[in-house]
Design a protein around this motif. Structure first.
Motif, PDB file in Angstrom:
ATOM      1  N   MET A 185     -82.633  69.360  49.617  1.00  0.00           N
ATOM      2  CA  MET A 185     -83.098  69.162  48.239  1.00  0.00           C
ATOM      3  C   MET A 185     -83.264  70.533  47.581  1.00  0.00           C
ATOM      4  SD  MET A 185     -83.887  66.699  46.133  1.00  0.00           S
ATOM      5  CE  MET A 185     -84.611  65.256  46.920  1.00  0.00           C
ATOM      6  N   GLY A 186     -82.593  70.728  46.452  1.00  0.00           N
ATOM      7  CA  GLY A 186     -82.578  72.037  45.812  1.00  0.00           C
ATOM      8  C   GLY A 186     -81.473  72.897  46.387  1.00  0.00           C
ATOM      9  N   ALA A 187     -80.325  72.281  46.644  1.00  0.00           N
ATOM     10  CA  ALA A 187     -79.250  72.937  47.395  1.00  0.00           C
ATOM     11  C   ALA A 187     -78.603  74.101  46.668  1.00  0.00           C
ATOM     12  CB  ALA A 187     -78.189  71.897  47.766  1.00  0.00           C
ATOM     13  N   ARG A 188     -78.751  74.184  45.355  1.00  0.00           N
ATOM     14  CA  ARG A 188     -78.071  75.250  44.619  1.00  0.00           C
ATOM     15  C   ARG A 188     -78.935  76.485  44.423  1.00  0.00           C
ATOM     16  NH1 ARG A 188     -75.616  71.090  40.413  1.00  0.00           N
ATOM     17  NH2 ARG A 188     -73.841  70.352  41.628  1.00  0.00           N
ATOM     18  N   GLY A 189     -80.195  76.418  44.781  1.00  0.00           N
ATOM     19  CA  GLY A 189     -81.067  77.574  44.658  1.00  0.00           C
ATOM     20  C   GLY A 189     -80.915  78.510  45.842  1.00  0.00           C
ATOM     21  N   ARG A 190     -81.652  79.613  45.809  1.00  0.00           N
ATOM     22  CA  ARG A 190     -81.598  80.585  46.907  1.00  0.00           C
ATOM     23  C   ARG A 190     -81.936  79.930  48.236  1.00  0.00           C
ATOM     24  NH1 ARG A 190     -84.978  85.469  44.052  1.00  0.00           N
ATOM     25  NH2 ARG A 190     -83.266  86.874  43.575  1.00  0.00           N
ATOM     26  N   CYS A 191     -83.049  79.229  48.234  1.00  0.00           N
ATOM     27  CA  CYS A 191     -83.537  78.611  49.462  1.00  0.00           C
ATOM     28  C   CYS A 191     -82.568  77.546  49.972  1.00  0.00           C
ATOM     29  CB  CYS A 191     -84.914  78.011  49.199  1.00  0.00           C
ATOM     30  SG  CYS A 191     -85.688  77.285  50.638  1.00  0.00           S
ATOM     31  N   GLY A 192     -82.153  76.675  49.063  1.00  0.00           N
ATOM     32  CA  GLY A 192     -81.248  75.604  49.447  1.00  0.00           C
ATOM     33  C   GLY A 192     -79.907  76.113  49.941  1.00  0.00           C
ATOM     34  N   SER A 193     -79.397  77.165  49.305  1.00  0.00           N
ATOM     35  CA  SER A 193     -78.109  77.717  49.738  1.00  0.00           C
ATOM     36  C   SER A 193     -78.223  78.311  51.141  1.00  0.00           C
ATOM     37  CB  SER A 193     -77.616  78.772  48.744  1.00  0.00           C
ATOM     38  OG  SER A 193     -78.520  79.856  48.646  1.00  0.00           O
ATOM     39  N   GLY A 194     -79.411  78.810  51.492  1.00  0.00           N
ATOM     40  CA  GLY A 194     -79.630  79.303  52.849  1.00  0.00           C
ATOM     41  C   GLY A 194     -79.572  78.184  53.867  1.00  0.00           C
ATOM     42  N   ALA A 195     -80.191  77.041  53.536  1.00  0.00           N
ATOM     43  CA  ALA A 195     -80.171  75.890  54.433  1.00  0.00           C
ATOM     44  C   ALA A 195     -78.744  75.376  54.618  1.00  0.00           C
ATOM     45  CB  ALA A 195     -81.072  74.791  53.885  1.00  0.00           C
ATOM     46  N   VAL A 196     -78.006  75.292  53.528  1.00  0.00           N
ATOM     47  CA  VAL A 196     -76.617  74.831  53.594  1.00  0.00           C
ATOM     48  C   VAL A 196     -75.772  75.807  54.417  1.00  0.00           C
ATOM     49  CG1 VAL A 196     -74.536  74.379  52.234  1.00  0.00           C
ATOM     50  CG2 VAL A 196     -76.758  73.521  51.444  1.00  0.00           C
ATOM     51  N   ASP A 197     -75.994  77.094  54.220  1.00  0.00           N
ATOM     52  CA  ASP A 197     -75.245  78.110  54.953  1.00  0.00           C
ATOM     53  C   ASP A 197     -75.451  77.967  56.450  1.00  0.00           C
ATOM     54  OD1 ASP A 197     -73.589  80.560  54.914  1.00  0.00           O
ATOM     55  OD2 ASP A 197     -75.378  81.515  55.726  1.00  0.00           O
ATOM     56  N   PHE A 198     -76.700  77.737  56.860  1.00  0.00           N
ATOM     57  CA  PHE A 198     -76.960  77.543  58.289  1.00  0.00           C
ATOM     58  C   PHE A 198     -76.229  76.316  58.808  1.00  0.00           C
ATOM     59  CE2 PHE A 198     -79.099  75.246  61.641  1.00  0.00           C
ATOM     60  CZ  PHE A 198     -79.129  76.197  62.644  1.00  0.00           C
ATOM     61  N   ALA A 199     -76.339  75.200  58.076  1.00  0.00           N
ATOM     62  CA  ALA A 199     -75.713  73.951  58.522  1.00  0.00           C
ATOM     63  C   ALA A 199     -74.214  74.137  58.731  1.00  0.00           C
ATOM     64  CB  ALA A 199     -75.983  72.850  57.505  1.00  0.00           C
ATOM     65  N   LYS A 200     -73.581  74.887  57.846  1.00  0.00           N
ATOM     66  CA  LYS A 200     -72.143  75.143  57.985  1.00  0.00           C
ATOM     67  C   LYS A 200     -71.855  76.040  59.182  1.00  0.00           C
ATOM     68  CE  LYS A 200     -70.989  74.624  53.062  1.00  0.00           C
ATOM     69  NZ  LYS A 200     -70.544  75.342  51.823  1.00  0.00           N
ATOM     70  N   ILE A 210     -75.695  66.904  53.132  1.00  0.00           N
ATOM     71  CA  ILE A 210     -75.929  66.244  51.842  1.00  0.00           C
ATOM     72  C   ILE A 210     -76.661  67.218  50.934  1.00  0.00           C
ATOM     73  CG2 ILE A 210     -76.960  64.246  50.686  1.00  0.00           C
ATOM     74  CD1 ILE A 210     -76.919  62.893  53.513  1.00  0.00           C
ATOM     75  N   GLN A 211     -76.048  67.558  49.808  1.00  0.00           N
ATOM     76  CA  GLN A 211     -76.605  68.571  48.918  1.00  0.00           C
ATOM     77  C   GLN A 211     -77.045  67.937  47.603  1.00  0.00           C
ATOM     78  OE1 GLN A 211     -74.214  72.261  48.817  1.00  0.00           O
ATOM     79  NE2 GLN A 211     -72.935  71.365  50.423  1.00  0.00           N
ATOM     80  N   TRP A 212     -78.356  67.957  47.363  1.00  0.00           N
ATOM     81  CA  TRP A 212     -78.921  67.428  46.120  1.00  0.00           C
ATOM     82  C   TRP A 212     -79.556  68.550  45.315  1.00  0.00           C
ATOM     83  CZ3 TRP A 212     -81.579  62.091  45.481  1.00  0.00           C
ATOM     84  CH2 TRP A 212     -80.680  61.071  45.847  1.00  0.00           C
ATOM     85  N   ASP A 213     -79.421  68.426  43.982  1.00  0.00           N
ATOM     86  CA  ASP A 213     -80.066  69.390  43.101  1.00  0.00           C
ATOM     87  C   ASP A 213     -80.488  68.671  41.817  1.00  0.00           C
ATOM     88  OD1 ASP A 213     -80.109  72.613  43.516  1.00  0.00           O
ATOM     89  OD2 ASP A 213     -80.277  72.087  41.404  1.00  0.00           O
ATOM     90  N   MET A 214     -80.513  69.364  40.708  1.00  0.00           N
ATOM     91  CA  MET A 214     -81.041  68.816  39.459  1.00  0.00           C
ATOM     92  C   MET A 214     -80.337  67.539  39.018  1.00  0.00           C
ATOM     93  SD  MET A 214     -83.513  70.874  38.600  1.00  0.00           S
ATOM     94  CE  MET A 214     -83.790  70.616  36.849  1.00  0.00           C
ATOM     95  N   GLU A 215     -79.025  67.515  39.131  1.00  0.00           N
ATOM     96  CA  GLU A 215     -78.249  66.358  38.678  1.00  0.00           C
ATOM     97  C   GLU A 215     -78.632  65.099  39.447  1.00  0.00           C
ATOM     98  OE1 GLU A 215     -75.730  64.029  36.540  1.00  0.00           O
ATOM     99  OE2 GLU A 215     -76.304  66.111  36.130  1.00  0.00           O
ATOM    100  N   THR A 217     -81.404  64.471  41.037  1.00  0.00           N
ATOM    101  CA  THR A 217     -82.827  64.121  41.007  1.00  0.00           C
ATOM    102  C   THR A 217     -83.383  63.891  39.612  1.00  0.00           C
ATOM    103  OG1 THR A 217     -83.435  66.473  40.978  1.00  0.00           O
ATOM    104  CG2 THR A 217     -83.255  65.410  43.135  1.00  0.00           C
ATOM    105  N   LYS A 218     -82.515  63.955  38.578  1.00  0.00           N
ATOM    106  CA  LYS A 218     -83.012  63.865  37.202  1.00  0.00           C
ATOM    107  C   LYS A 218     -83.668  62.526  36.877  1.00  0.00           C
ATOM    108  CE  LYS A 218     -78.442  62.676  35.309  1.00  0.00           C
ATOM    109  NZ  LYS A 218     -77.357  63.142  34.408  1.00  0.00           N
ATOM    110  N   LYS A 219     -83.336  61.490  37.632  1.00  0.00           N
ATOM    111  CA  LYS A 219     -83.953  60.178  37.389  1.00  0.00           C
ATOM    112  C   LYS A 219     -85.407  60.135  37.871  1.00  0.00           C
ATOM    113  CE  LYS A 219     -82.430  58.152  41.777  1.00  0.00           C
ATOM    114  NZ  LYS A 219     -81.658  57.081  42.446  1.00  0.00           N
ATOM    115  N   GLY A 220     -85.770  61.058  38.753  1.00  0.00           N
ATOM    116  CA  GLY A 220     -87.138  61.088  39.277  1.00  0.00           C
ATOM    117  C   GLY A 220     -87.307  60.229  40.513  1.00  0.00           C
ATOM    118  N   GLY A 221     -88.180  60.672  41.406  1.00  0.00           N
ATOM    119  CA  GLY A 221     -88.397  59.967  42.665  1.00  0.00           C
ATOM    120  C   GLY A 221     -89.284  58.754  42.493  1.00  0.00           C
ATOM    121  N   PRO A 222     -89.542  58.076  43.616  1.00  0.00           N
ATOM    122  CA  PRO A 222     -89.108  58.351  44.988  1.00  0.00           C
ATOM    123  C   PRO A 222     -87.604  58.102  45.182  1.00  0.00           C
ATOM    124  CG  PRO A 222     -91.070  56.953  44.951  1.00  0.00           C
ATOM    125  CD  PRO A 222     -90.526  56.975  43.565  1.00  0.00           C
TER     126      PRO A 222
END
Length: 359
Positions: A185-200, A210-215, A217-222
């Motif tokens: 969650m937040g895959a396009r930010g600094r933190c999220g890109s680090g998590a994705v980089d490790f997974a790869k 699975i990469q989620w960001d603003m687009e 989550t714009k509907k709002g949780g849960p």
């Protein structure tokens, strides 16, 4: 287990070359040895001597957390992660120490004109968070209790360990291709890109990341979709109240696939924490806390607030190098928009706390 430093020998060397005087406290905890600082021209002093011996106009640069069991007033300008501007636990006590003549220039709030942080540990936090998450998942699959974490010498050592651990776990499961799904969650930010980089880098197939960001989550949780992943890594930067990502009812569901949550954002004591299923920070000694659920499937949460120290040397080098141009501006702090914004923020928070009779 905290071994990072906001100022590394490499950045200290460049500051000294620019005319700064750098005094460094001796430490056997820091990833950088004392001699590494001494060799570049830093003046070395005993640990803990800044309070009594540092000149009144010195900037005290640290990383996190002032010494415990001390509530005395502070009169220097401190540059560190104070964790008190978002009403975190203990915020009143920290501000109280600075209310007379001291000052906090918080590393978290050093921002450029567009509101972007000039330096952050975010990438390495996400990288380490994903690594610990996968380690916990492997332990779960093998029926083992997660033990204490220890920092790795470098990124390659961590990747090699993670690949071996995953391979062993898949063999234990009897299916070499049964990779976990990891949702960021937040895959396009600094933190999220680090998590994705490790997974790869550890070899998870693209369809399992699975990469989620603003687009998304714009509907709002849960978000029920989170329950379909094996591992959920939360990397958002929380600066306002948002709907929760999940509910206890979702956690209790027997259809839940999710067994590991890593809250890299770690807003544990924030009243707006979007992961309201746990309430304590975990540590390197005890990396997980188990969530109470009526489901038979376990759920472990990682809420370590200094994950980048899993790779302390690389994390420190990356952060300090990014911070260097802003540190150079301390020569003429009155002309630095970054430092002036940080100073105004401190006075605003101090004034607000005073108005509301919090100090």
């Amino acid at each position: 287990m905290e071994h990072r430093a906001a100022l590394t020998p490499a950045t200290a060397k460049q500051l000294i070359k620019a005319g700064f005087q750098i005094t460094v406290e001796e430490s056997d905890q820091r990833i950088f040895d004392d001699h590494e600082y001494a060799e570049v021209g830093c003046t070395m002093v005993p640990f803990g001597s800044w309070k009594e011996k540092a000149p009144s106009d010195a900037y005290i640069i640290g990383l996190k957390e002032l010494p415990e069991n001390d509530t005395s007033p502070l009169h220097h300008t401190h540059i560190f992660f104070a964790h008190c501007f978002k009403n975190q636990a203990g915020w009143k006590e920290i501000l109280h120490r600075f209310k007379d003549s001291g000052k906090i220039l918080d590393l978290e709030f050093l921002q450029d004109a567009q509101g972007r942080r000039v330096a952050a540990f975010g990438f390495m936090a996400g990288f380490a968070g994903a690594a610990v998450s996968l380690d916990v998942w492997c332990h779960q699959k093998k029926g083992l209790k997660m033990g204490a974490l220890k920092p790795f010498q470098n990124e390659q050592a961590l990747i090699d360990y993670a690949k071996g651990n995953l391979r062993e776990t898949l063999l234990h499961e009897g299916r070499h291709d049964n990779y976990p799904t990891l949702m960021v969650m937040g895959a396009r930010g600094r933190c999220g890109s680090g998590a994705v980089d490790f997974a790869k880098k550890v070899g998870l197939p693209a369809e399992n990341i699975i990469q989620w960001d603003m687009e998304e989550t714009k509907k709002g949780g849960p978000f029920p979709e989170i329950m379909k992943a094996d591992i959920f890594v939360n990397c958002i930067y929380l600066n306002q109240k948002i709907p929760p990502f999940m509910t206890q009812e979702m956690i209790d569901s027997d259809g839940r696939q999710l067994t590991v949550i890593c809250d890299v954002s770690c807003d544990t004591t924030n009243p707006n924490n979007p992961i309201p299923v746990y309430s304590v920070n975990t540590t390197f000694d005890q990396p997980t806390v188990r969530v109470k659920t009526s489901s038979k499937r376990p759920l472990d949460v990682i809420s370590i607030d200094h994950l980048p120290t899993l790779l302390p040397r690389e994390s420190s080098n990356m952060f300090s190098q990014d911070l260097l141009p802003t540190l150079m501006e301390l020569k003429d702090i009155e002309s630095s928009s970054v430092w002036q914004r940080a100073q105004r923020l401190f006075y605003e928070k101090l004034h607000l706390a005073t108005l509301t009779n919090k100090l």
